[in-house]
Design an enzyme around this catalytic site. Structure first.
Site, mmCIF file in Angstrom:
data_model
loop_
_atom_site.group_PDB
_atom_site.id
_atom_site.type_symbol
_atom_site.label_atom_id
_atom_site.label_comp_id
_atom_site.label_asym_id
_atom_site.label_seq_id
_atom_site.Cartn_x
_atom_site.Cartn_y
_atom_site.Cartn_z
ATOM 1 N N LYS A 172 -40.001 32.498 24.370
ATOM 2 C CA LYS A 172 -40.387 31.656 25.506
ATOM 3 C C LYS A 172 -41.742 31.046 25.188
ATOM 4 C CE LYS A 172 -37.784 33.953 29.142
ATOM 5 N NZ LYS A 172 -37.804 34.649 30.435
ATOM 6 N N SER A 175 -39.083 38.449 23.088
ATOM 7 C CA SER A 175 -38.518 39.632 23.732
ATOM 8 C C SER A 175 -37.340 40.100 22.907
ATOM 9 C CB SER A 175 -37.993 39.296 25.127
ATOM 10 O OG SER A 175 -38.965 38.619 25.868
ATOM 11 N N ALA A 176 -37.341 41.378 22.589
ATOM 12 C CA ALA A 176 -36.244 41.935 21.783
ATOM 13 C C ALA A 176 -34.924 41.810 22.530
ATOM 14 C CB ALA A 176 -36.538 43.397 21.474
ATOM 15 N N TYR A 177 -33.899 41.423 21.821
ATOM 16 C CA TYR A 177 -32.565 41.355 22.414
ATOM 17 C C TYR A 177 -32.012 42.761 22.648
ATOM 18 C CZ TYR A 177 -31.095 36.496 22.605
ATOM 19 O OH TYR A 177 -30.923 35.188 22.978
ATOM 20 N N LEU A 178 -31.228 42.887 23.692
ATOM 21 C CA LEU A 178 -30.503 44.131 23.931
ATOM 22 C C LEU A 178 -29.252 44.108 23.053
ATOM 23 C CD1 LEU A 178 -30.841 44.328 27.810
ATOM 24 C CD2 LEU A 178 -31.967 45.789 26.118
ATOM 25 N N ASP A 197 -39.172 36.165 41.874
ATOM 26 C CA ASP A 197 -37.936 35.527 41.425
ATOM 27 C C ASP A 197 -36.880 36.549 40.987
ATOM 28 O OD1 ASP A 197 -36.440 33.248 40.834
ATOM 29 O OD2 ASP A 197 -37.013 33.311 38.730
ATOM 30 N N GLU A 219 -29.844 43.756 36.367
ATOM 31 C CA GLU A 219 -28.739 44.140 35.490
ATOM 32 C C GLU A 219 -28.737 45.637 35.257
ATOM 33 O OE1 GLU A 219 -28.013 41.904 31.913
ATOM 34 O OE2 GLU A 219 -28.703 40.044 32.833
ATOM 35 N N ASP A 246 -36.467 39.275 32.485
ATOM 36 C CA ASP A 246 -36.976 38.005 33.024
ATOM 37 C C ASP A 246 -38.184 38.193 33.928
ATOM 38 O OD1 ASP A 246 -35.233 36.381 31.712
ATOM 39 O OD2 ASP A 246 -33.760 36.334 33.333
#
Lengths: 531, 531
Positions: free
Chosen positions: A225, A329-332, A398, A403, A418
């Site tokens: 981002k 940000s590390a992906y899951l 926001d 999840e 997020d």
């Protein structure tokens, strides 16, 4: 069942320790030293009910410091001391396959497949290039069974995204910060849009269309981002939360805060100066992405959003001339391996100019929620309240969805994904974010004792955050007013709990953790909404 | 033909006076006082060729001041002195119907029709309201044959939009600033769009969708452009000119500058604090316009653009809570009475990220233009050069088209409309805007002598602009760095002329004004493009 008991015992031990530390010791001290109050803030004066003797303590690195004043004044690392505190050292039992998100061989198999696919793809590309006499840049990829992202994925458990002392996490942060980028693309969200946005909707969240997925040399993936706002800029007062810019530094700070609160529900985030030419434009194989790059009048490399209704250069971000700050940000783990569901937050906002949700007008809204599955039993509501405390501290309005991993059922922890809309205004505390806490008047004991700890001068939240953020390459990640706001907001959380306790009593408000759901671990489909 | 001769005589007289004032007097003085140079800047050292004795001077208010230093130091009004200078007092002959834009009775007839239409409309509306038991606000309208806007329209001639001493102009500025607004609506441009924008075009001018047409109590109409940028904000360096915000203060300043340059090709513009609730939302009868109003989280009244692709609240403008600064530009007479055509500027920019127009790459571009109708004869090319000087001073790169009144044929003056993208960066001088001057190496003598006058300390452009802008209610309209930039840019214009003179000689570069077109006064349709 045996594991549950063990866990319960560990928790009770922690609570007992806290009790000893916060209640008995000060009482003893006050007897000895007169009425000297060691805790400067009124909201910190909770007494925890005693559960002593119920279980054997299972604590590692237990160190009982002499006096709190010594702790505050000796100039050592507050953060290290925080992490060595008994509350941060509750031993988790050895994980069985049910508590692990992924089976032992799963991530490695996935990794092998991905590498094979990449190599096939590169081979074909090179052949095609050779036929057309084009030189293509080769990206040296490595298959590393010790890759930090692999360890991170393997370590995800039903308790948290990572364990407290997992050495893979600092390594992953370092890798995201330094490792070569071999490919860049839109995220799946964006690809699903296919550049066609719903422009008939007057009010809709925007500004999220500039995030990109970067693939590292070891096949680790991170969401990039870019910086869109200077650290000292505040969100204009006339902006609705849903049009607020996303802030890369808020993503970074949220990860650190989440770790400090010991939630560990935010995937690791590291700051990085990304070369948008070399690490995005040159390595992407997505023509649409290439097409949104341009050179600005000041000769900087810029790119704008894919979605046509925001394809204006006012929205563009630019390097200087190529380097651009951003969060990674590390992906899951892939959804195919570890499915997640996205559920609408019962305290979501209206996302219209003047609409109001029920929770905003009905003070008894929580009573309704409490009767609804899955909030009628187990930890889900307490998890929502944890999340609201986290969001209140960062001032993120926001949180429309959250999840969870389907594998861990209804009591699985909530992922705090997020967080880029936090840290917009340091001068304002948006009390409505705390509505789940103030309306339901419940909080996990484990959360509360940690908040109380962080309100003490020797572990002051702003101090440990400042120290933690110093580890990021984009430091200072937060300006001082934002750090001070954390302390102020923490006091407000504690005061909110205090008000509840006064009204309803400690027994009602301060809830034991690890209460297992009594309902069937199914998912209420009515609550489910895809993001 | 006789009128032309009179005009020629008047011009030559003015030039003679300038010659006397700038050349002979200083020479005499330097003989008497040694080599003391009264003009501090090298670029000011042009000598004008003498035309003395060719015609009888026809000057009003001729006052020859003692010495220039007295003028600079006595602290009086520089602006008044500028406007009393002979160059600003060339008498225009009595206008015949050919030189007037409108026939004597035309504006009044139009006015009567409009009032009758309004009254019929209001009558029907009141009847409908009475039937539905609704109270409607009555807006007291006045039919005023002395209305300033009527006088402004009647005064438009083939020489300029208004004459130098027309008392209607200050009155019109006052009326736009103070008079009650009885109705608000989108402008015709916007209505033509019907809210459907061409979103397939990646790069297109934007940000102009927030202007509104306001109707005053006396039926005068003005275009309202709201404030979107603080005066001390500079356009970000990565912004292309075509996505730059429109600045209300640039509109106001451009009117004052145009008047000071004695072009008088910008319709009067006044600043005003508009009450967006009372003077827009409450008085508009356009439902689409009402629909874009909302109350911001900070409780301010805001509205956003009609066009859906920019219907995001990031683009909204907000009152505080209702008052919003803006510029009000007087409307020109209706197109039905006074048709205008919009013609593509030969030095237009590419409006793409990387495209280049021919003038940017071909140093001999002007030779091509000079051979093309209508630039091959008459004043059109000189008018374009005037416009480029005006735009260079304000730093407006967005002059893609210009308009002329069809009635006055090819030699009619160019309207300098839409100046809101000027004054974006005070720290930068965009030399490419001067391309028409630097490539064609031609300038009207009348323009040059005025520029030279404004470069002298006693009439310094920044000083007369500062003074002129003090008359506006939104003062300070321009920040000091923008005022200083005017002086710096003026020097650059004069140096550009100097370079041309050195290369090609005065005879070629400094061109006599009022040269009548030798071609047929027809309009080349190939050059025409609707805006």
């Amino acid at each position: 069942m045996r594991r549950d008991r063990l866990l319960l015992a560990a928790t009770l031990t922690a609570i007992f320790s806290a009790d000893l530390y916060f209640v008995l010791l000060p009482k003893l001290r006050s007897v000895g030293l007169g009425s000297g109050d060691l805790c400067p803030c009124g909201s910190d004066n909770f007494t925890l009910p005693r559960h002593g003797g119920l279980a054997t303590p299972q604590l590692s690195n237990w160190t009982l410091y002499g006096t709190t004043s010594e702790l505050a004044d000796d100039g050592g690392s507050k953060l290290e001391r925080l992490f060595s505190h008994p509350l941060y050292n509750i031993e988790i039992p050895v994980l069985g396959s049910e508590e692990r998100l992924l089976q032992a061989e799963q991530p490695m198999e996935y990794y092998r497949k991905k590498v094979a696919h990449w190599e096939r793809h590169m081979h074909l590309r090179n052949e095609a290039a050779a036929l057309s006499n084009i030189t293509v840049t080769e990206h040296g990829v490595t298959f590393d069974p010790e890759a930090s992202w692999l360890k991170f994925h393997s370590g995800i458990s039903s308790y948290a995204l990572y364990s407290r002392n997992d050495p893979a996490i600092p390594k992953l942060l370092k890798d995201m910060h330094r490792m070569s980028v071999i490919s860049a693309d839109y995220t799946q969200d964006e690809k699903a849009l296919k550049g066609a946005c719903d422009c008939t909707q007057v009010v809709k969240p925007s500004g999220h269309h500039l995030k990109l997925a970067l693939k590292m040399q070891d096949f680790g993936k991170a969401m990039f981002k870019p910086m869109r706002q200077q650290r000292d800029e505040e969100t204009p007062e006339d902006f609705f939360y849903f049009v607020d810019l996303q802030r890369h530094n808020a993503e970074i700070a949220a990860f650190h805060l989440d770790r400090i609160l010991d939630f560990r529900r935010v995937p690791p985030v590291a700051g990085r100066l990304v070369n948008v030419s070399g690490e995005v434009l040159l390595v992407t194989q997505n023509e649409h992405l290439r097409a949104v790059f341009f050179t600005s009048p000041a000769n900087n490399t810029c790119f704008f959003a894919k979605c046509l209704y925001v394809c204006k250069t006012e929205y563009a971000v630019c390097g200087g001339p190529d380097l651009l700050e951003g969060s990674l940000s590390a992906y899951l783990p892939s959804l195919s391996m570890a499915p997640r569901i996205s559920i609408s937050n019962p305290w979501t906002r209206s996302y219209t100019f003047s609409g109001r949700e029920e929770w905003e007008v009905n003070p008894f809204y929580c009573d309704t929620v409490k009767q609804q599955y899955p909030y009628n039993s187990g930890n889900r509501l307490l998890n929502i309240i944890d999340m609201s405390i986290f969001d209140f501290l960062t001032s993120n309005m926001d949180r429309h969805h959250y999840e969870i991993f389907t594998k861990f059922g209804d009591d699985g922890f909530l992922l705090h994904l997020d967080n880029a809309r936090g840290f917009g205004k340091h001068s304002q505390d948006e009390m409505s974010i705390l509505a789940p806490l103030s309306q339901c008047c419940m909080i996990k004991r484990s959360t509360l004792v940690r908040l109380q700890l962080l309100a003490r001068p020797e572990f002051r939240l702003s101090d440990v955050m400042r120290e933690s953020l110093k580890g990021d390459s984009l430091q200072p990640v937060l300006t001082e007013p934002h750090l001070s706001a954390l302390d102020r907001r923490l006091q407000k959380v504690l005061r909110a709990v205090q008000r509840c306790v006064r009204r309803l009593g400690e027994e009602y408000v301060i809830t034991k953790d690890f209460v297992k759901s009594t309902g069937t671990p199914q998912i209420n489909t009515e609550m489910r909404k895809d993001r």
